[in-house]
Write an enzyme that holds these catalytic residues in place. Structure first.
Site, PDB file in Angstrom:
ATOM      1  N   GLN A  35     -13.074   8.582 -45.892  1.00  0.00           N
ATOM      2  CA  GLN A  35     -11.505   8.931 -45.169  1.00  0.00           C
ATOM      3  C   GLN A  35     -10.423   9.174 -44.082  1.00  0.00           C
ATOM      4  O   GLN A  35     -10.080   8.128 -43.801  1.00  0.00           O
ATOM      5  CB  GLN A  35     -10.847   9.844 -46.537  1.00  0.00           C
ATOM      6  CG  GLN A  35      -9.326   9.938 -46.684  1.00  0.00           C
ATOM      7  CD  GLN A  35      -8.413  11.295 -46.847  1.00  0.00           C
ATOM      8  OE1 GLN A  35      -9.131  12.270 -47.153  1.00  0.00           O
ATOM      9  NE2 GLN A  35      -7.848  11.072 -48.482  1.00  0.00           N
ATOM     10  N   GLY A  46       4.425   1.768  -4.253  1.00  0.00           N
ATOM     11  CA  GLY A  46       4.216   1.202  -5.652  1.00  0.00           C
ATOM     12  C   GLY A  46       5.643   1.491  -6.692  1.00  0.00           C
ATOM     13  O   GLY A  46       6.276   1.011  -6.290  1.00  0.00           O
ATOM     14  N   SER A  47       5.882   2.926  -6.594  1.00  0.00           N
ATOM     15  CA  SER A  47       6.620   2.559  -7.381  1.00  0.00           C
ATOM     16  C   SER A  47       7.750   3.420  -7.248  1.00  0.00           C
ATOM     17  O   SER A  47       8.991   2.318  -7.632  1.00  0.00           O
ATOM     18  CB  SER A  47       6.608   4.224  -7.944  1.00  0.00           C
ATOM     19  OG  SER A  47       5.667   4.644  -9.173  1.00  0.00           O
ATOM     20  N   GLU A  80       4.341  -3.006 -13.470  1.00  0.00           N
ATOM     21  CA  GLU A  80       5.281  -3.221 -14.039  1.00  0.00           C
ATOM     22  C   GLU A  80       6.381  -2.074 -13.993  1.00  0.00           C
ATOM     23  O   GLU A  80       7.335  -2.256 -14.795  1.00  0.00           O
ATOM     24  CB  GLU A  80       5.615  -4.289 -15.133  1.00  0.00           C
ATOM     25  CG  GLU A  80       5.227  -5.907 -14.501  1.00  0.00           C
ATOM     26  CD  GLU A  80       6.026  -6.675 -15.347  1.00  0.00           C
ATOM     27  OE1 GLU A  80       7.034  -6.996 -16.164  1.00  0.00           O
ATOM     28  OE2 GLU A  80       4.928  -7.788 -15.265  1.00  0.00           O
ATOM     29  N   GLY A  81       5.423  -1.123 -13.404  1.00  0.00           N
ATOM     30  CA  GLY A  81       6.973   0.250 -13.986  1.00  0.00           C
ATOM     31  C   GLY A  81       5.643   0.948 -14.453  1.00  0.00           C
ATOM     32  O   GLY A  81       5.256   0.343 -15.645  1.00  0.00           O
ATOM     33  N   THR A  82       5.167   2.124 -13.866  1.00  0.00           N
ATOM     34  CA  THR A  82       3.936   3.180 -15.323  1.00  0.00           C
ATOM     35  C   THR A  82       4.687   3.179 -16.130  1.00  0.00           C
ATOM     36  O   THR A  82       6.575   3.899 -16.117  1.00  0.00           O
ATOM     37  CB  THR A  82       3.547   4.251 -14.062  1.00  0.00           C
ATOM     38  OG1 THR A  82       4.209   4.932 -13.582  1.00  0.00           O
ATOM     39  CG2 THR A  82       2.198   3.433 -12.460  1.00  0.00           C
ATOM     40  N   PRO A 130       0.889  -1.746   0.452  1.00  0.00           N
ATOM     41  CA  PRO A 130      -0.060   0.226  -0.088  1.00  0.00           C
ATOM     42  C   PRO A 130       0.368   1.392   0.189  1.00  0.00           C
ATOM     43  O   PRO A 130       0.616   1.978  -0.603  1.00  0.00           O
ATOM     44  CB  PRO A 130      -1.006  -0.367   1.188  1.00  0.00           C
ATOM     45  CG  PRO A 130      -0.720  -1.793   1.211  1.00  0.00           C
ATOM     46  CD  PRO A 130       0.145  -2.375   1.009  1.00  0.00           C
TER      47      PRO A 130
HETATM   48  C1  LIG Z   1      -4.512  -4.486 -12.134  1.00  0.00           C
HETATM   49  C2  LIG Z   1      -3.564  -4.214 -11.110  1.00  0.00           C
HETATM   50  C3  LIG Z   1      -2.061  -5.274 -11.142  1.00  0.00           C
HETATM   51  C4  LIG Z   1      -1.572  -5.295 -10.405  1.00  0.00           C
HETATM   52  N1  LIG Z   1      -0.022  -6.160 -10.397  1.00  0.00           N
HETATM   53  C5  LIG Z   1       0.856  -6.672 -10.023  1.00  0.00           C
HETATM   54  C6  LIG Z   1       1.270  -8.035  -9.380  1.00  0.00           C
HETATM   55  O1  LIG Z   1       1.274  -8.601  -9.833  1.00  0.00           O
HETATM   56  N2  LIG Z   1       2.595  -7.518  -9.012  1.00  0.00           N
HETATM   57  C7  LIG Z   1       2.757  -6.489  -8.188  1.00  0.00           C
HETATM   58  O2  LIG Z   1       3.801  -6.948  -7.114  1.00  0.00           O
HETATM   59  N3  LIG Z   1       1.735  -5.340  -8.025  1.00  0.00           N
HETATM   60  C8  LIG Z   1       0.770  -5.649  -8.994  1.00  0.00           C
HETATM   61  N4  LIG Z   1       0.614  -3.720  -8.966  1.00  0.00           N
HETATM   62  C9  LIG Z   1       0.990  -2.976  -8.765  1.00  0.00           C
HETATM   63  C10 LIG Z   1       1.755  -1.738 -10.290  1.00  0.00           C
HETATM   64  O3  LIG Z   1       3.304  -2.634 -10.390  1.00  0.00           O
HETATM   65  C11 LIG Z   1       1.628  -0.335  -9.390  1.00  0.00           C
HETATM   66  O4  LIG Z   1       0.269  -0.224  -9.015  1.00  0.00           O
HETATM   67  C12 LIG Z   1       2.421   0.348 -10.284  1.00  0.00           C
HETATM   68  O5  LIG Z   1       3.604  -0.107 -10.085  1.00  0.00           O
HETATM   69  C13 LIG Z   1       2.224   1.657  -9.468  1.00  0.00           C
HETATM   70  O6  LIG Z   1       2.152   2.051  -8.431  1.00  0.00           O
HETATM   71  P1  LIG Z   1       0.886   2.568  -7.453  1.00  0.00           P
HETATM   72  O7  LIG Z   1       0.242   2.365  -8.155  1.00  0.00           O
HETATM   73  O8  LIG Z   1       1.856   2.442  -5.883  1.00  0.00           O
HETATM   74  O9  LIG Z   1       1.306   4.251  -7.770  1.00  0.00           O
HETATM   75  P2  LIG Z   1       2.495   5.927  -7.491  1.00  0.00           P
HETATM   76  O10 LIG Z   1       3.739   4.531  -7.018  1.00  0.00           O
HETATM   77  O11 LIG Z   1       2.128   5.915  -6.500  1.00  0.00           O
HETATM   78  O12 LIG Z   1       1.890   6.357  -8.510  1.00  0.00           O
HETATM   79  C14 LIG Z   1       1.510   7.475  -8.826  1.00  0.00           C
HETATM   80  C15 LIG Z   1       1.328   8.063  -9.836  1.00  0.00           C
HETATM   81  O13 LIG Z   1       2.258   9.515  -9.406  1.00  0.00           O
HETATM   82  C16 LIG Z   1       3.345   8.943 -10.453  1.00  0.00           C
HETATM   83  N5  LIG Z   1       5.257   8.385  -9.903  1.00  0.00           N
HETATM   84  C17 LIG Z   1       5.349   8.288  -9.062  1.00  0.00           C
HETATM   85  N6  LIG Z   1       6.495   8.494  -8.931  1.00  0.00           N
HETATM   86  C18 LIG Z   1       7.008   9.106  -9.733  1.00  0.00           C
HETATM   87  C19 LIG Z   1       8.765   9.483 -10.468  1.00  0.00           C
HETATM   88  N7  LIG Z   1       9.388   9.210  -9.295  1.00  0.00           N
HETATM   89  N8  LIG Z   1       8.427  10.599 -11.469  1.00  0.00           N
HETATM   90  C20 LIG Z   1       7.287  10.421 -11.980  1.00  0.00           C
HETATM   91  N9  LIG Z   1       6.313  10.100 -11.911  1.00  0.00           N
HETATM   92  C21 LIG Z   1       6.399   9.300 -10.803  1.00  0.00           C
HETATM   93  C22 LIG Z   1       2.942   7.281 -11.288  1.00  0.00           C
HETATM   94  O14 LIG Z   1       4.075   7.188 -12.515  1.00  0.00           O
HETATM   95  C23 LIG Z   1       1.716   7.178 -11.044  1.00  0.00           C
HETATM   96  O15 LIG Z   1       1.363   8.536 -12.405  1.00  0.00           O
HETATM   97  C24 LIG Z   1      -0.847  -4.322  -9.726  1.00  0.00           C
HETATM   98  C25 LIG Z   1      -1.708  -3.038 -10.239  1.00  0.00           C
HETATM   99  C26 LIG Z   1      -2.779  -3.480 -10.967  1.00  0.00           C
HETATM  100  C27 LIG Z   1      -3.415  -1.757 -11.322  1.00  0.00           C
END
Ligand SMILES: Cc1cc2nc3c(=O)[nH]c(=O)nc-3n(C[C@H](O)[C@H](O)[C@H](O)COP(=O)(O)OP(=O)(O)OC[C@H]3O[C@@H](n4cnc5c(N)ncnc54)[C@H](O)[C@@H]3O)c2cc1C
Length: 414
Positions: free
Chosen positions: A278, A130-131, A386-388, A127
């Site tokens: 077109q 994430g990133s 897998e990393g946004t 929770p």
């Molecule tokens: C359907 C689904 C399945 C998933 N499956 C898995 C799984 O099997 N295993 C697993 O481990 N994870 C899984 N994930 C997690 C997924 O990899 C993360 O949701 C993702 O890496 C983003 O993390 P976060 O959701 O916490 O977003 P956050 O990290 O909170 O990011 C929020 C926003 O801020 C941006 N941001 C954050 N940091 C930066 C930065 N340094 N520079 C620029 N922009 C930034 C992000 O791009 C995003 O737009 C899953 C997620 C989903 C939705």
């Protein structure tokens, strides 16, 4: 376009396409609506022996590589990316075991993942992490012959349906990123339970779960590689798996375009098929062009990656060594930049193509009983997990700067 597949690769594509078209297509709407897990389709895959297409023969695979993983992923996602992901997460579990597991660990877990006897999952997200995976709060404390795991992981794809999980936890919280380690955890281990099941916008046939570890004791032997290498294990796993997300995206885009093409050819307005306008033809042309460009990048990258990695994998198996150690010996390169490029390009293409496909189909494109809106919902996740794509661009940018700096140094030294 003819991509010069070998006979075996073409056979893999044909079987995956047959299962996708004959078995998945009739039920994809059902799984999207109900969010049930697609067990009958998993059984089809087990029977076809396709789950280990990318794994060495020594562990029951077809001796392919990331390219084969991409070929299968693309075919499945062309029909249903949610069902495709339920098949694909086993690779996310198997890849770190293949690269970082000891020969004993490989023998213990890979054959069941290759045969589909057990499904696999990979769980790094929390929770609050994430990133930024360096903020991992889950801990693993060594106690005699066991590690004691505590913490919560979320958004785990395949969730409760899996049997084997690669889990990341800190063995040394004081060391931050360098304190994180990777473990294999088996379902049924006391102290390991499942929390919330997520309800999602797309890929609804894939189960997404919270995992809870409360004083969960796992054998010391379940540590992958060494303590403190967890983030490295995760990152290099993503180097091999991110093209799989690219393949998912290209499959989604192709599937949406297939449906759209047949609709715009038969839908008439102003007395003619809408395909004759077109404005529609340009959208079709842009969609097909970006799909082909994405596919070319994906195939070229994964073929080069396999050419580089395969000798290390084969040598490690022959000499009973850890693959990563042999990769170091052979000075195998990292593919972070190129795999990120595959993910970014293909997922952005899929998002644009699927939005345009809905547009080309007009009102019916927006309706749940017409398949195109599902492709649009499914496409979105490929830009997130897998990393946004923002994180991918950060990494690609950093790599470019590093490469330019070392090039400048070489020039200066010459
Ligand atoms: C359907 C689904 C399945 C998933 N499956 C898995 C799984 O099997 N295993 C697993 O481990 N994870 C899984 N994930 C997690 C997924 O990899 C993360 O949701 C993702 O890496 C983003 O993390 P976060 O959701 O916490 O977003 P956050 O990290 O909170 O990011 C929020 C926003 O801020 C941006 N941001 C954050 N940091 C930066 C930065 N340094 N520079 C620029 N922009 C930034 C992000 O791009 C995003 O737009 C899953 C997620 C989903 C939705």
């Amino acid at each position: 376009m003819d991509y010069g597949l070998t006979e075996q690769q073409q056979e893999i594509v044909n079987i995956a396409r047959q299962i996708a078209q004959k078995k998945m297509r009739p039920v994809r709407e059902h799984y999207d609506k109900t969010e049930e897990f697609p067990w009958p389709i998993i059984e089809e895959f087990k029977r076809a022996d396709l789950l280990g297409a990318y794994l060495p023969e020594a562990y029951g695979g077809l001796d392919g590589g990331v390219f084969e993983l991409v070929l299968v992923g693309e075919e499945l996602s062309r029909v249903c990316a949610g069902i495709g992901l339920s098949v694909a997460t086993s690779a996310l579990c198997a890849i770190p075991i293949l690269y970082y597991g000891t020969p004993e660990q490989r023998k213990r877990w890979l054959p069941d993942l290759a045969s589909g006897k057990k499904l696999g999952a990979f769980t790094i997200t929390e929770p609050g992490a994430g990133s930024d995976a360096t903020s991992t709060k889950a801990t693993a404390k060594l106690d005699g012959d066991h590690y004691v795991l505590n913490g919560v992981k979320n958004f785990c794809s395949t969730g409760k349906a899996a049997e084997l999980y690669v889990v990341f936890a800190s063995t040394n919280p004081g060391r931050g990123a360098r304190g994180i380690s990777a473990f294999v955890v088996e379902k049924g281990t006391p102290g390991f339970s499942f929390g919330k099941k997520e309800e999602k916008m797309g890929i609804r046939a894939s189960w997404t779960y919270e995992l809870v570890f409360e004083n969960c004791r796992i054998p010391k032997d379940n540590l992958l590689y060494k303590e403190g290498y967890g983030l490295f294990v995760a990152q290099s796993t993503f180097d091999s798996s991110r093209p799989g997300i690219g393949a998912q995206a290209i499959g989604i885009a192709q599937g949406a375009l297939d449906e759209t093409m047949s609709y715009v050819r038969q839908r008439k307005q102003f007395g003619v098929p809408v395909a004759s306008f077109q404005a529609i033809q340009h959208m079709l042309a842009d969609a097909a062009t970006s799909i082909e460009a994405g596919r070319s990048l994906l195939y070229a990258t994964t073929r080069a990656m396999d050419k580089d990695n395969k000798p290390a994998i084969d040598k490690a198996i022959a000499e009973n060594k850890i693959v990563y150690d042999v990769m170091k010996e052979l000075d195998t390169r990292r593919w972070t930049k190129e795999s990120g490029m595959c993910k970014v390009f293909c997922s952005d293409a899929a998002m644009k193509v699927t939005v345009d496909c809905v547009q080309m189909c007009g009102g019916i494109g927006y309706m749940r009983d017409f398949p195109v809106e599902k492709y649009m919902r499914d496409a979105k996740i490929t830009q997130i997990y897998e990393g946004t794509n923002q994180i991918q661009r950060n990494e690609i940018g950093m790599m470019l700067i590093k490469e330019a700096a070392s090039h400048a140094k070489e020039l200066a030294a010459a």
